[in-house]
Scaffold this motif. Structure first.
Motif, PDB file in Angstrom:
ATOM      1  N   PHE A 135       0.832  -1.206   0.000  1.00  0.00           N
ATOM      2  CA  PHE A 135       0.000   0.000   0.000  1.00  0.00           C
ATOM      3  C   PHE A 135       0.866   1.255   0.000  1.00  0.00           C
ATOM      4  O   PHE A 135       0.563   2.217  -0.720  1.00  0.00           O
ATOM      5  CB  PHE A 135      -0.939   0.017   1.208  1.00  0.00           C
ATOM      6  CG  PHE A 135      -1.791   1.247   1.269  1.00  0.00           C
ATOM      7  CD1 PHE A 135      -2.959   1.335   0.522  1.00  0.00           C
ATOM      8  CD2 PHE A 135      -1.409   2.348   2.026  1.00  0.00           C
ATOM      9  CE1 PHE A 135      -3.736   2.488   0.539  1.00  0.00           C
ATOM     10  CE2 PHE A 135      -2.177   3.499   2.046  1.00  0.00           C
ATOM     11  CZ  PHE A 135      -3.338   3.570   1.297  1.00  0.00           C
TER      12      PHE A 135
ATOM     13  N   HIS B  86       2.096   1.893  -3.481  1.00  0.00           N
ATOM     14  CA  HIS B  86       1.047   2.362  -4.379  1.00  0.00           C
ATOM     15  C   HIS B  86       0.586   3.774  -4.033  1.00  0.00           C
ATOM     16  O   HIS B  86       0.240   4.559  -4.926  1.00  0.00           O
ATOM     17  CB  HIS B  86      -0.146   1.405  -4.336  1.00  0.00           C
ATOM     18  CG  HIS B  86       0.120   0.099  -5.024  1.00  0.00           C
ATOM     19  ND1 HIS B  86      -0.055  -1.119  -4.419  1.00  0.00           N
ATOM     20  CD2 HIS B  86       0.566  -0.165  -6.276  1.00  0.00           C
ATOM     21  CE1 HIS B  86       0.265  -2.073  -5.271  1.00  0.00           C
ATOM     22  NE2 HIS B  86       0.646  -1.522  -6.395  1.00  0.00           N
TER      23      HIS B  86
ATOM     24  N   ALA C 202     -10.154   1.065  -6.461  1.00  0.00           N
ATOM     25  CA  ALA C 202     -10.206   1.168  -5.000  1.00  0.00           C
ATOM     26  C   ALA C 202      -9.024   1.978  -4.473  1.00  0.00           C
ATOM     27  O   ALA C 202      -9.188   2.853  -3.614  1.00  0.00           O
ATOM     28  CB  ALA C 202     -10.217  -0.226  -4.381  1.00  0.00           C
ATOM     29  N   TYR C 203      -7.829   1.692  -4.988  1.00  0.00           N
ATOM     30  CA  TYR C 203      -6.643   2.452  -4.580  1.00  0.00           C
ATOM     31  C   TYR C 203      -6.817   3.940  -4.860  1.00  0.00           C
ATOM     32  O   TYR C 203      -6.513   4.790  -4.010  1.00  0.00           O
ATOM     33  CB  TYR C 203      -5.405   1.952  -5.334  1.00  0.00           C
ATOM     34  CG  TYR C 203      -4.676   0.811  -4.671  1.00  0.00           C
ATOM     35  CD1 TYR C 203      -4.179   0.936  -3.370  1.00  0.00           C
ATOM     36  CD2 TYR C 203      -4.445  -0.381  -5.355  1.00  0.00           C
ATOM     37  CE1 TYR C 203      -3.495  -0.108  -2.769  1.00  0.00           C
ATOM     38  CE2 TYR C 203      -3.756  -1.430  -4.755  1.00  0.00           C
ATOM     39  CZ  TYR C 203      -3.290  -1.285  -3.467  1.00  0.00           C
ATOM     40  OH  TYR C 203      -2.606  -2.319  -2.870  1.00  0.00           O
TER      41      TYR C 203
ATOM     42  N   ALA D 198      -9.203  -3.217  -8.265  1.00  0.00           N
ATOM     43  CA  ALA D 198      -8.259  -2.858  -7.201  1.00  0.00           C
ATOM     44  C   ALA D 198      -7.657  -1.484  -7.460  1.00  0.00           C
ATOM     45  O   ALA D 198      -7.452  -0.695  -6.525  1.00  0.00           O
ATOM     46  CB  ALA D 198      -7.160  -3.917  -7.103  1.00  0.00           C
ATOM     47  N   THR D 199      -7.371  -1.170  -8.727  1.00  0.00           N
ATOM     48  CA  THR D 199      -6.840   0.157  -9.073  1.00  0.00           C
ATOM     49  C   THR D 199      -7.847   1.244  -8.727  1.00  0.00           C
ATOM     50  O   THR D 199      -7.495   2.288  -8.165  1.00  0.00           O
ATOM     51  CB  THR D 199      -6.487   0.218 -10.567  1.00  0.00           C
ATOM     52  OG1 THR D 199      -5.455  -0.723 -10.849  1.00  0.00           O
ATOM     53  CG2 THR D 199      -6.011   1.610 -10.963  1.00  0.00           C
TER      54      THR D 199
ATOM     55  N   ASN E 282      -7.284  -4.570   3.071  1.00  0.00           N
ATOM     56  CA  ASN E 282      -6.645  -5.204   1.931  1.00  0.00           C
ATOM     57  C   ASN E 282      -7.171  -6.628   1.737  1.00  0.00           C
ATOM     58  O   ASN E 282      -7.693  -7.237   2.670  1.00  0.00           O
ATOM     59  CB  ASN E 282      -5.121  -5.270   2.137  1.00  0.00           C
ATOM     60  CG  ASN E 282      -4.386  -4.255   1.293  1.00  0.00           C
ATOM     61  OD1 ASN E 282      -4.919  -3.704   0.336  1.00  0.00           O
ATOM     62  ND2 ASN E 282      -3.140  -3.995   1.645  1.00  0.00           N
TER      63      ASN E 282
ATOM     64  N   LYS F  24     -11.899  -0.609   0.647  1.00  0.00           N
ATOM     65  CA  LYS F  24     -11.538  -2.022   0.592  1.00  0.00           C
ATOM     66  C   LYS F  24     -10.874  -2.297  -0.753  1.00  0.00           C
ATOM     67  O   LYS F  24     -11.411  -1.923  -1.793  1.00  0.00           O
ATOM     68  CB  LYS F  24     -12.784  -2.901   0.743  1.00  0.00           C
ATOM     69  CG  LYS F  24     -13.529  -2.714   2.059  1.00  0.00           C
ATOM     70  CD  LYS F  24     -14.737  -3.649   2.126  1.00  0.00           C
ATOM     71  CE  LYS F  24     -15.488  -3.515   3.437  1.00  0.00           C
ATOM     72  NZ  LYS F  24     -16.598  -4.489   3.531  1.00  0.00           N
ATOM     73  N   VAL F  25      -9.711  -2.956  -0.708  1.00  0.00           N
ATOM     74  CA  VAL F  25      -8.961  -3.254  -1.932  1.00  0.00           C
ATOM     75  C   VAL F  25      -9.044  -4.754  -2.208  1.00  0.00           C
ATOM     76  O   VAL F  25      -8.524  -5.550  -1.420  1.00  0.00           O
ATOM     77  CB  VAL F  25      -7.492  -2.828  -1.806  1.00  0.00           C
ATOM     78  CG1 VAL F  25      -6.750  -3.142  -3.101  1.00  0.00           C
ATOM     79  CG2 VAL F  25      -7.389  -1.348  -1.467  1.00  0.00           C
TER      80      VAL F  25
END
Length: 310
Positions: A71, A74, A284-285, A281-282, A218, A255-256
């Motif tokens: 994390f 990122h 979410a990030y 996931a991208t 995560n 939440k990822v």
């Protein structure tokens, strides 16, 4: 000084080094001499060094293996996508410095023009070398990172920490206490065994008066790379991070989901956000990073108002 016992009378007490709870403490002789009560001059030096750093964010996790360093990497990549922002990533996981590998920097000391990285991993002769240090030497290394590195004009300093609530965490909070820390992002996974340790991390933040920006869950579901369906591989038994955050009145930043490409990108030292831009996931990030930026911006505005009013 190493971590003190729970019933420590304090370095400023007349009983420092003399009380019953002081017996067996590695700092007993230092406290009894009175030297332990003297303020560390490095704190003011670090405060002066950090004047050019606008925002300081700690990334914490009570448990290892929950994706904290992933994390942190990122978050640094995401913030640095704005070329007008200067971003730095400091790795204080002294015994397990994984950031150089994740950022594609083994043997190097930079990423790109607006993203810099510092880690003890750069000081090792080999990535396989073990760092076998006691607490005081770890603390000295963290002090040196903060005081002696030429950080320059930085918009965001992200500090990746090891799991737990021990030497490195106490040191970074102590040394940055006078320089203002925006807050901590706490990383967990859905299982109760992880959430238990996260509660300890939250308690640590409260005790040292460290603001909590929020919690990130995560590995919240698994995205199949072929059918793109999502399944729960770590089903929470007590509602996961969402219920915990509601109970403790702490923001859940997001939440990822687990995407297999995340690990591959980190192994190759690449940014998952640009390698797989369409992944859930991208998305979410990016939502989480935006919320962190909003938090920092809001707190900057409050500080400016306080300065003007005073």
């Amino acid at each position: 000084m190493e971590e003190v016992p729970q019933d420590c009378p304090g370095t400023g007490s007349a009983q420092a080094g003399k009380g019953a709870s002081c017996q067996g403490c590695p700092n007993q002789r230092l406290c009894a001499s009175g030297a332990g009560a003297a303020p560390d001059p490095a704190i003011e030096e670090i405060k002066e060094k950090m004047r050019t750093v606008k925002h300081k964010i700690l990334v914490l996790s009570g448990k290892g293996g929950v994706g904290k360093s992933t994390f942190s990497a990122h978050l640094a990549h995401g913030l640095a996508e704005d070329e007008s922002k200067q971003v730095a990533l400091l790795d204080i996981d002294i015994c397990g410095p994984s950031i150089p590998k994740m950022m594609g920097l083994e043997g190097e000391q930079y990423v790109e023009e607006n993203l810099g990285v510092m880690s003890v991993g750069f000081l090792l002769g080999s990535p396989d070398d073990a760092v076998i240090w006691r607490g005081p030497k770890k603390n000295g290394m963290i002090k040196q990172f903060l005081r002696d590195v030429d950080w320059g004009e930085i918009d965001y300093l992200i500090v990746d920490t090891p799991p737990g609530t021990s030497d490195e965490h106490l040191s970074i909070v102590q040394y940055l206490s006078a320089a203002h820390i925006d807050g901590a992002v706490i990383i967990t996974t859905p299982q109760e065994v992880s959430l238990q340790d996260v509660r300890k991390e939250i308690n640590f933040c409260h005790k040292v008066k460290l603001p909590i920006i929020g919690v990130v869950e995560n590995m919240s579901g698994f995205i199949c790379p072929k059918c793109k369906n999502e399944s729960q591989i770590f089903p929470p038994t007590t509602g996961g991070a969402e219920v915990m955050c509601q109970d403790l009145k702490i923001p859940l930043l997001g939440k990822v989901p687990l995407d297999p490409q995340i690990g591959k990108s980190c192994d190759n030292g690449q940014s998952f956000l640009t390698e797989v831009p369409d992944s859930p996931a991208t998305l979410a990030y990016r939502n989480i990073i935006q919320r962190i930026q909003d938090f920092c911006g809001l707190h900057s505005s409050k500080e400016e108002k306080l300065v003007i009013s005073s």
